[in-house]
Design an enzyme around this catalytic site. Structure first.
Site, short mmCIF file in Angstrom:
data_model
loop_
_atom_site.label_atom_id
_atom_site.label_comp_id
_atom_site.label_asym_id
_atom_site.label_seq_id
_atom_site.Cartn_x
_atom_site.Cartn_y
_atom_site.Cartn_z
N CYS A 259 6.25 19.91 -6.59
CA CYS A 259 7.39 19.22 -7.21
C CYS A 259 8.43 20.27 -7.61
O CYS A 259 8.11 21.25 -8.27
CB CYS A 259 6.85 18.48 -8.45
N CYS B 198 8.71 19.98 -11.76
CA CYS B 198 7.71 20.50 -12.72
C CYS B 198 6.68 21.40 -12.05
O CYS B 198 5.76 21.88 -12.70
CB CYS B 198 6.99 19.33 -13.42
N HIS C 144 0.81 -1.22 0.00
CA HIS C 144 0.00 0.00 0.00
C HIS C 144 0.84 1.27 0.00
O HIS C 144 0.33 2.34 0.29
CB HIS C 144 -0.96 0.00 1.21
N THR D 138 -3.46 -8.67 10.95
CA THR D 138 -4.33 -8.03 9.96
C THR D 138 -5.75 -8.57 10.11
O THR D 138 -5.95 -9.74 10.41
CB THR D 138 -3.83 -8.24 8.52
C1 BV8 Z 1 -8.58 -1.72 -5.46
C2 BV8 Z 1 -3.38 3.08 2.54
C3 BV8 Z 1 -9.33 -1.71 -7.69
C4 BV8 Z 1 -4.14 4.19 3.10
C5 BV8 Z 1 -4.88 1.23 2.51
C6 BV8 Z 1 -16.04 -4.76 -1.41
C7 BV8 Z 1 -15.54 -6.04 -1.45
C8 BV8 Z 1 -14.19 -6.29 -1.79
C9 BV8 Z 1 -13.35 -5.22 -2.09
C10 BV8 Z 1 -13.87 -3.95 -2.04
C11 BV8 Z 1 -15.19 -3.70 -1.70
N1 BV8 Z 1 -15.39 -2.36 -1.74
C12 BV8 Z 1 -14.24 -1.75 -2.08
C13 BV8 Z 1 -13.32 -2.71 -2.30
C14 BV8 Z 1 -11.96 -2.52 -2.70
C15 BV8 Z 1 -11.14 -1.99 -1.55
C16 BV8 Z 1 -11.34 -2.79 -0.28
O1 BV8 Z 1 -10.79 -3.87 -0.13
N2 BV8 Z 1 -12.14 -2.23 0.64
C17 BV8 Z 1 -12.39 -2.93 1.89
C18 BV8 Z 1 -12.43 -1.90 3.04
C19 BV8 Z 1 -13.69 -3.70 1.76
N3 BV8 Z 1 -9.76 -2.15 -1.96
C20 BV8 Z 1 -9.22 -1.17 -2.69
O2 BV8 Z 1 -9.76 -0.13 -2.97
C21 BV8 Z 1 -7.80 -1.47 -3.21
N4 BV8 Z 1 -7.77 -1.13 -4.60
O3 BV8 Z 1 -9.35 -2.61 -5.17
O4 BV8 Z 1 -8.47 -1.19 -6.70
C22 BV8 Z 1 -8.75 -1.27 -8.97
C23 BV8 Z 1 -8.16 -2.21 -9.80
C24 BV8 Z 1 -7.65 -1.80 -11.02
C25 BV8 Z 1 -7.70 -0.46 -11.38
C26 BV8 Z 1 -8.26 0.49 -10.53
C27 BV8 Z 1 -8.79 0.09 -9.30
C28 BV8 Z 1 -6.79 -0.59 -2.49
C29 BV8 Z 1 -6.66 -1.06 -1.06
C30 BV8 Z 1 -5.57 -0.23 -0.37
C31 BV8 Z 1 -6.21 0.81 0.49
N5 BV8 Z 1 -5.17 1.51 1.25
N6 BV8 Z 1 -3.93 1.89 3.13
C32 BV8 Z 1 -3.43 4.68 4.33
O5 BV8 Z 1 -2.90 3.82 5.08
O6 BV8 Z 1 -3.43 5.88 4.52
S1 BV8 Z 1 -5.64 -0.04 3.32
C33 BV8 Z 1 -5.50 0.13 5.04
O7 BV8 Z 1 -6.14 -1.04 5.57
C34 BV8 Z 1 -4.07 0.06 5.60
O8 BV8 Z 1 -3.06 -0.08 4.62
C35 BV8 Z 1 -4.09 -1.22 6.44
O9 BV8 Z 1 -2.89 -1.84 6.47
C36 BV8 Z 1 -5.09 -1.99 5.70
C37 BV8 Z 1 -5.60 -3.25 6.29
O10 BV8 Z 1 -5.95 -3.03 7.63
P1 BV8 Z 1 -5.16 -3.94 8.71
O11 BV8 Z 1 -3.69 -3.81 8.47
O12 BV8 Z 1 -5.71 -5.30 8.71
O13 BV8 Z 1 -5.47 -3.17 10.04
P2 BV8 Z 1 -6.78 -3.31 10.94
O14 BV8 Z 1 -6.78 -2.19 11.90
O15 BV8 Z 1 -7.96 -3.56 10.05
O16 BV8 Z 1 -6.55 -4.68 11.74
C38 BV8 Z 1 -5.52 -4.76 12.69
C39 BV8 Z 1 -5.48 -6.19 13.14
O17 BV8 Z 1 -4.41 -6.35 14.06
C40 BV8 Z 1 -6.74 -6.63 13.85
O18 BV8 Z 1 -7.10 -7.92 13.40
C41 BV8 Z 1 -6.32 -6.68 15.34
O19 BV8 Z 1 -6.99 -7.73 16.03
C42 BV8 Z 1 -4.87 -7.02 15.22
N7 BV8 Z 1 -4.03 -6.54 16.32
C43 BV8 Z 1 -4.15 -5.36 17.01
N8 BV8 Z 1 -3.15 -5.28 17.92
C44 BV8 Z 1 -2.38 -6.40 17.77
C45 BV8 Z 1 -2.95 -7.21 16.76
N9 BV8 Z 1 -2.43 -8.39 16.40
C46 BV8 Z 1 -1.32 -8.79 17.05
N10 BV8 Z 1 -0.70 -8.07 18.02
C47 BV8 Z 1 -1.21 -6.88 18.41
N11 BV8 Z 1 -0.61 -6.18 19.39
ZN ZN Z 2 6.61 16.86 -11.09
#
Ligand code: BV8
Ligand code: ZN
Length: 241
Positions: free
Chosen positions: A149, A152, A121, A190
């Site tokens: 930038c 540019c 990501h 995750t």
């Molecule tokens: C794309 C950057 C298409 C931002 C991020 C419906 C169904 C399926 C998919 C979709 C849908 N609707 C929309 C979509 C697509 C969408 C998606 O998946 N949405 C989800 C919400 C349903 N995906 C996209 O849009 C992707 N792109 O599909 O493009 C396309 C294709 C071709 C051409 C054009 C377009 C892009 C996805 C990337 C988004 N960007 N991050 C930023 O960070 O500023 S995602 C964001 O969530 C973060 O990167 C993060 O890493 C990621 C996942 O979250 P987790 O890492 O799992 O974190 P979370 O808090 O959820 O969980 C933490 C876990 O840790 C928990 O389980 C907890 O219990 C555990 N934990 C906590 N403490 C501990 C621990 N475990 C162990 N030890 C501890 N101490």
């Molecule tokens: Zn530029």
């Protein structure tokens, strides 16, 4: 099986593995004090990330999006890798074929010394020009709002994959290849909700890999993996070695 037996089984699988793929999420950085996305202290509670981490939000109000990333950088600038990040560096050093795939943009795996690293990501410490697409390392904290930038004059954006944006094709290909050829896959911290990262575990299972999950809570993966170890990443990941 008791926790001890589960751990012994995980260690045995990893010790005999020629090829290991690891997928991490925000949970591995939680033990470094970095807020997770969906947890109680989650970023999403205070700032509706789905309203901010999108190209539409940046188009509509680039200053607000930059303020959010600048605030996250201020938090991250004081954080260091924890024992889980460090253990993965050691695991990489003693594994012939290793790839660490992270959804995190915090740069802590790189800081810990991981080499064979795929950042699905993007990287909060890089910016990209919206005109000439130049990618630049930028560690300013706080960020100057609306940076431009030097080459540019175009508006710079975070070099991060937002919702609705495609991932870098090469990074995704490397990651899929790694999970399709590994003997063991370890998934740490995750919630398994974001695609296409969430497809990597089923792909590993389809290739016959032994999948181990480490998470504080049960997740959609927990019933599908070979071993699910419940606890903090900083406590459990080092015990895998
Ligand atoms: C794309 C950057 C298409 C931002 C991020 C419906 C169904 C399926 C998919 C979709 C849908 N609707 C929309 C979509 C697509 C969408 C998606 O998946 N949405 C989800 C919400 C349903 N995906 C996209 O849009 C992707 N792109 O599909 O493009 C396309 C294709 C071709 C051409 C054009 C377009 C892009 C996805 C990337 C988004 N960007 N991050 C930023 O960070 O500023 S995602 C964001 O969530 C973060 O990167 C993060 O890493 C990621 C996942 O979250 P987790 O890492 O799992 O974190 P979370 O808090 O959820 O969980 C933490 C876990 O840790 C928990 O389980 C907890 O219990 C555990 N934990 C906590 N403490 C501990 C621990 N475990 C162990 N030890 C501890 N101490
Ligand atoms: Zn530029």
């Amino acid at each position: 099986m008791s926790d001890h037996a589960l751990l012994q089984s995980a260690r045995a699988q990893l010790a005999s593995a020629r090829s290991i793929a690891v997928l991490t999420g925000a949970g591995i950085s939680a033990d470094s004090g970095v807020p997770t996305f969906r947890g109680a202290d989650g970023l999403w509670r205070n700032y509706r990330a789905e309203d901010l981490a999108t190209p539409e939000a940046f188009e509509r109000d680039p200053r607000l999006v930059w303020e959010w990333y600048s605030w996250r950088r201020e938090i991250l600038a004081t954080k260091t890798p924890n024992a889980a990040h460090d253990a993965l560096v050691r695991m990489e050093a003693c594994t012939e074929d290793f790839r660490l795939i992270t959804q995190n943009v915090d740069g802590l795996h790189r800081l810990a010394g991981s080499q064979r690293l795929s950042e699905l990501h993007g990287d909060i410490w890089k910016v990209r020009c919206t005109s000439c697409r130049l990618v630049i390392d930028n560690r300013d904290v706080p960020l100057s709002l609306l940076p431009h930038c030097h080459t540019c004059g175009g508006l710079l954006r975070p070099h991060i994959v937002w919702f609705g944006e495609a991932l870098d094709q090469q990074i995704l290909t490397d990651s899929i290849r790694a999970v399709e050829s590994c003997d063991v896959m370890v998934i740490v911290g995750t919630s398994g909700l974001v695609y296409p990262a969430a497809m990597l575990m089923p792909a590993a299972k389809a290739n016959g890999a032994f999948v181990i999950e480490i998470n504080l809570d049960p997740t959609p993966y927990s019933s599908d993996v070979a071993l699910s170890l419940q606890g903090r990443a900083k406590d459990l990941v080092p015990l895998l070695l």
